[in-house]
Design a protein around this motif. Structure first.
Motif, PDB file in Angstrom:
ATOM      1  N   ASP A   1       1.713  19.674  -2.361  1.00  0.00           N
ATOM      2  CA  ASP A   1       2.767  19.813  -3.324  1.00  0.00           C
ATOM      3  C   ASP A   1       4.302  19.055  -2.744  1.00  0.00           C
ATOM      4  O   ASP A   1       5.248  19.324  -3.496  1.00  0.00           O
ATOM      5  N   GLN A   2       4.294  18.550  -1.555  1.00  0.00           N
ATOM      6  CA  GLN A   2       5.655  18.321  -0.743  1.00  0.00           C
ATOM      7  C   GLN A   2       5.193  17.157  -0.194  1.00  0.00           C
ATOM      8  O   GLN A   2       5.473  17.071   1.088  1.00  0.00           O
ATOM      9  N   LEU A   3       4.551  16.271  -0.527  1.00  0.00           N
ATOM     10  CA  LEU A   3       4.162  14.690   0.042  1.00  0.00           C
ATOM     11  C   LEU A   3       5.397  13.960   0.016  1.00  0.00           C
ATOM     12  O   LEU A   3       6.131  13.787  -1.058  1.00  0.00           O
ATOM     13  N   SER A   4       5.582  13.024   1.184  1.00  0.00           N
ATOM     14  CA  SER A   4       6.590  12.040   1.314  1.00  0.00           C
ATOM     15  C   SER A   4       5.907  10.755   0.883  1.00  0.00           C
ATOM     16  O   SER A   4       4.719  10.893   1.062  1.00  0.00           O
ATOM     17  N   THR A   5       6.345   9.798   0.235  1.00  0.00           N
ATOM     18  CA  THR A   5       5.567   8.689  -0.097  1.00  0.00           C
ATOM     19  C   THR A   5       6.515   7.386   0.541  1.00  0.00           C
ATOM     20  O   THR A   5       7.645   7.556   0.232  1.00  0.00           O
ATOM     21  N   LYS A   6       5.807   6.397   1.048  1.00  0.00           N
ATOM     22  CA  LYS A   6       6.172   5.279   1.374  1.00  0.00           C
ATOM     23  C   LYS A   6       5.411   4.125   1.097  1.00  0.00           C
ATOM     24  O   LYS A   6       4.070   4.171   1.083  1.00  0.00           O
ATOM     25  N   ILE A   7       6.121   3.040   0.881  1.00  0.00           N
ATOM     26  CA  ILE A   7       5.323   1.606   0.380  1.00  0.00           C
ATOM     27  C   ILE A   7       5.310   0.746   1.851  1.00  0.00           C
ATOM     28  O   ILE A   7       6.174   0.439   2.158  1.00  0.00           O
ATOM     29  N   TYR A   8       3.901   0.647   2.251  1.00  0.00           N
ATOM     30  CA  TYR A   8       3.744  -0.313   3.469  1.00  0.00           C
ATOM     31  C   TYR A   8       3.391  -1.684   2.813  1.00  0.00           C
ATOM     32  O   TYR A   8       2.670  -1.879   1.932  1.00  0.00           O
ATOM     33  N   GLN A   9       3.859  -2.717   3.507  1.00  0.00           N
ATOM     34  CA  GLN A   9       3.794  -4.009   3.460  1.00  0.00           C
ATOM     35  C   GLN A   9       3.126  -4.547   4.911  1.00  0.00           C
ATOM     36  O   GLN A   9       3.198  -4.086   5.588  1.00  0.00           O
ATOM     37  N   GLY A  10       2.724  -5.870   4.538  1.00  0.00           N
ATOM     38  CA  GLY A  10       2.080  -6.670   5.740  1.00  0.00           C
ATOM     39  C   GLY A  10       3.014  -6.553   6.951  1.00  0.00           C
ATOM     40  O   GLY A  10       4.242  -6.529   7.040  1.00  0.00           O
ATOM     41  N   GLY A  11       2.338  -6.187   8.137  1.00  0.00           N
ATOM     42  CA  GLY A  11       2.946  -6.012   9.363  1.00  0.00           C
ATOM     43  C   GLY A  11       3.406  -4.501   9.637  1.00  0.00           C
ATOM     44  O   GLY A  11       3.576  -4.303  10.948  1.00  0.00           O
TER      45      GLY A  11
ATOM     46  N   PRO B   1      -4.591  14.314  13.060  1.00  0.00           N
ATOM     47  CA  PRO B   1      -5.540  15.320  12.330  1.00  0.00           C
ATOM     48  C   PRO B   1      -4.389  16.259  11.393  1.00  0.00           C
ATOM     49  O   PRO B   1      -3.365  16.750  11.991  1.00  0.00           O
ATOM     50  N   LYS B   2      -5.145  17.015  10.461  1.00  0.00           N
ATOM     51  CA  LYS B   2      -4.473  18.048   9.717  1.00  0.00           C
ATOM     52  C   LYS B   2      -3.329  17.517   8.674  1.00  0.00           C
ATOM     53  O   LYS B   2      -2.959  17.990   7.990  1.00  0.00           O
ATOM     54  N   LEU B   3      -3.058  16.140   8.577  1.00  0.00           N
ATOM     55  CA  LEU B   3      -2.039  15.641   7.949  1.00  0.00           C
ATOM     56  C   LEU B   3      -2.609  15.235   6.673  1.00  0.00           C
ATOM     57  O   LEU B   3      -3.504  14.338   6.646  1.00  0.00           O
ATOM     58  N   ILE B   4      -2.313  15.709   5.410  1.00  0.00           N
ATOM     59  CA  ILE B   4      -2.586  15.394   4.031  1.00  0.00           C
ATOM     60  C   ILE B   4      -2.259  13.793   3.885  1.00  0.00           C
ATOM     61  O   ILE B   4      -1.034  13.421   4.118  1.00  0.00           O
ATOM     62  N   HIS B   5      -3.048  13.065   3.529  1.00  0.00           N
ATOM     63  CA  HIS B   5      -2.702  11.576   2.992  1.00  0.00           C
ATOM     64  C   HIS B   5      -3.535  11.319   2.106  1.00  0.00           C
ATOM     65  O   HIS B   5      -4.709  11.466   1.700  1.00  0.00           O
ATOM     66  N   ARG B   6      -2.851  10.295   1.399  1.00  0.00           N
ATOM     67  CA  ARG B   6      -3.496   9.574   0.109  1.00  0.00           C
ATOM     68  C   ARG B   6      -3.111   7.954   0.121  1.00  0.00           C
ATOM     69  O   ARG B   6      -1.800   7.637   0.219  1.00  0.00           O
ATOM     70  N   MET B   7      -3.966   7.250  -0.294  1.00  0.00           N
ATOM     71  CA  MET B   7      -3.564   5.694  -0.108  1.00  0.00           C
ATOM     72  C   MET B   7      -3.740   5.141  -1.515  1.00  0.00           C
ATOM     73  O   MET B   7      -4.743   5.651  -2.109  1.00  0.00           O
ATOM     74  N   GLU B   8      -2.925   4.365  -2.049  1.00  0.00           N
ATOM     75  CA  GLU B   8      -3.096   3.770  -3.329  1.00  0.00           C
ATOM     76  C   GLU B   8      -2.369   2.351  -3.199  1.00  0.00           C
ATOM     77  O   GLU B   8      -1.247   1.967  -2.814  1.00  0.00           O
TER      78      GLU B   8
ATOM     79  N   LEU C   1       0.607  -1.172  -0.194  1.00  0.00           N
ATOM     80  CA  LEU C   1      -0.040   0.132   0.139  1.00  0.00           C
ATOM     81  C   LEU C   1       1.078   1.186   0.180  1.00  0.00           C
ATOM     82  O   LEU C   1       1.797   1.457   0.946  1.00  0.00           O
ATOM     83  N   LYS C   2       0.660   2.039  -1.126  1.00  0.00           N
ATOM     84  CA  LYS C   2       1.561   3.195  -1.066  1.00  0.00           C
ATOM     85  C   LYS C   2       0.808   4.403  -0.304  1.00  0.00           C
ATOM     86  O   LYS C   2      -0.361   4.822  -0.755  1.00  0.00           O
ATOM     87  N   ILE C   3       1.314   5.042   0.443  1.00  0.00           N
ATOM     88  CA  ILE C   3       0.715   6.151   1.553  1.00  0.00           C
ATOM     89  C   ILE C   3       1.448   7.361   1.115  1.00  0.00           C
ATOM     90  O   ILE C   3       2.864   7.538   1.226  1.00  0.00           O
ATOM     91  N   SER C   4       0.957   8.361   0.896  1.00  0.00           N
ATOM     92  CA  SER C   4       1.623   9.504   0.592  1.00  0.00           C
ATOM     93  C   SER C   4       1.030  10.460   1.689  1.00  0.00           C
ATOM     94  O   SER C   4      -0.137  10.456   1.829  1.00  0.00           O
ATOM     95  N   TYR C   5       1.768  11.409   2.074  1.00  0.00           N
ATOM     96  CA  TYR C   5       1.471  11.957   3.361  1.00  0.00           C
ATOM     97  C   TYR C   5       2.383  13.437   3.567  1.00  0.00           C
ATOM     98  O   TYR C   5       3.597  13.508   3.113  1.00  0.00           O
ATOM     99  N   GLY C   6       1.948  14.309   4.160  1.00  0.00           N
ATOM    100  CA  GLY C   6       2.685  15.645   4.511  1.00  0.00           C
ATOM    101  C   GLY C   6       1.929  16.617   4.955  1.00  0.00           C
ATOM    102  O   GLY C   6       0.390  16.889   4.975  1.00  0.00           O
TER     103      GLY C   6
END
Length: 79
Positions: A26-36, A43-50, A17-22
């Motif tokens: 226009d300045q989001l960090s992205t990390k790919i999360y795996q099982g576990g 609150p207030k943290l911008i986020h998007r999951m893919e 699951l790729k989660i972008s947040y920040g």
């Protein structure tokens, strides 16, 4: 999207699951999360999951169900 009051915790059971947040859209960090792996989104943290691949995750949050501020929506949902 972000929430004014709601805090969420995401726990990935399987898949990737790729989660972008920040603080700025226009300045989001992205990390790919795996099982576990987990992330807590305050609150207030911008986020998007893919999903990078078929994924199963658990989402727990505080009870503010209607607290969603959509900044962008590929699915054209009504806010």
């Amino acid at each position: 999207q972000y929430h004014n009051f709601k805090q969420e915790t995401i726990y990935v059971l399987s898949g990737k699951l790729k989660i972008s947040y920040g603080d700025k859209i226009d300045q989001l960090s992205t990390k790919i999360y795996q099982g576990g792996e987990t992330i807590t989104i305050p609150p207030k943290l911008i986020h998007r999951m893919e999903a990078v691949e078929d994924s199963v995750y658990l989402e727990a949050s505080t009870p503010e169900i209607d607290d969603v501020v959509r900044l962008q929506d590929d699915y054209k949902r009504v806010n």
